[in-house]
Design a protein around this motif. Structure first.
Motif, short mmCIF file in Angstrom:
data_model
loop_
_atom_site.label_atom_id
_atom_site.label_comp_id
_atom_site.label_asym_id
_atom_site.label_seq_id
_atom_site.Cartn_x
_atom_site.Cartn_y
_atom_site.Cartn_z
N GLN A 27 0.82 -1.21 0.00
CA GLN A 27 0.00 0.00 0.00
C GLN A 27 0.85 1.26 0.00
O GLN A 27 0.40 2.32 -0.44
CB GLN A 27 -0.94 0.01 1.21
CG GLN A 27 -2.03 -1.02 1.10
CD GLN A 27 -2.97 -0.97 2.30
OE1 GLN A 27 -2.59 -0.55 3.39
NE2 GLN A 27 -4.19 -1.41 2.09
N ASP A 28 2.09 1.14 0.45
CA ASP A 28 3.00 2.28 0.46
C ASP A 28 3.70 2.47 -0.88
O ASP A 28 4.59 3.29 -1.02
CB ASP A 28 4.03 2.14 1.57
CG ASP A 28 4.84 0.84 1.47
OD1 ASP A 28 4.60 0.05 0.53
OD2 ASP A 28 5.69 0.62 2.34
N ARG A 29 3.30 1.66 -1.89
CA ARG A 29 3.79 1.73 -3.27
C ARG A 29 5.22 1.21 -3.41
O ARG A 29 5.89 1.46 -4.39
CB ARG A 29 3.65 3.15 -3.84
CG ARG A 29 2.21 3.66 -3.80
CD ARG A 29 2.05 5.05 -4.34
NE ARG A 29 2.34 5.15 -5.74
CZ ARG A 29 1.49 4.93 -6.75
NH1 ARG A 29 0.26 4.58 -6.47
NH2 ARG A 29 1.86 5.07 -7.99
N ARG A 50 10.20 2.11 -4.97
CA ARG A 50 8.83 2.61 -5.15
C ARG A 50 8.40 2.37 -6.59
O ARG A 50 9.17 2.62 -7.52
CB ARG A 50 8.73 4.10 -4.83
CG ARG A 50 8.74 4.39 -3.34
CD ARG A 50 8.54 5.87 -3.06
NE ARG A 50 7.35 6.41 -3.68
CZ ARG A 50 6.14 6.47 -3.10
NH1 ARG A 50 5.98 6.03 -1.89
NH2 ARG A 50 5.13 7.00 -3.74
#
Length: 70
Positions: A27-29, A50
């Motif tokens: 979810q934090d990429r 990322r």
């Protein structure tokens, strides 16, 4: 997985040997896991990077893959 009668080892083998580049992104990429095809395409393991740094904007809704060497 056990209820479906599928072992984690089997799923890992299918993921790692898939002919298409596959990424698991948190979810934090951040890329949590990549398969062999993704590593070959990138030229290195993109794990820990990322997703925004790996993909460049394209003309459509999907990004373009950026190789590890630029």
């Amino acid at each position: 997985l056990q209820e479906a009668g599928v072992s984690r080892d089997f799923v890992n083998r299918v993921f790692d040997t898939a002919p298409l580049a596959l990424l698991i992104v948190g979810q934090d990429r951040i890329i949590r896991r990549s398969n062999r095809s993704a590593r070959d395409l990138h030229g290195a393991s993109p794990d820990g990077v990322r997703i925004d740094e790996l993909l460049t904007p394209g003309d459509d809704a999907e990004g373009q893959w950026r190789a590890g060497n630029g």
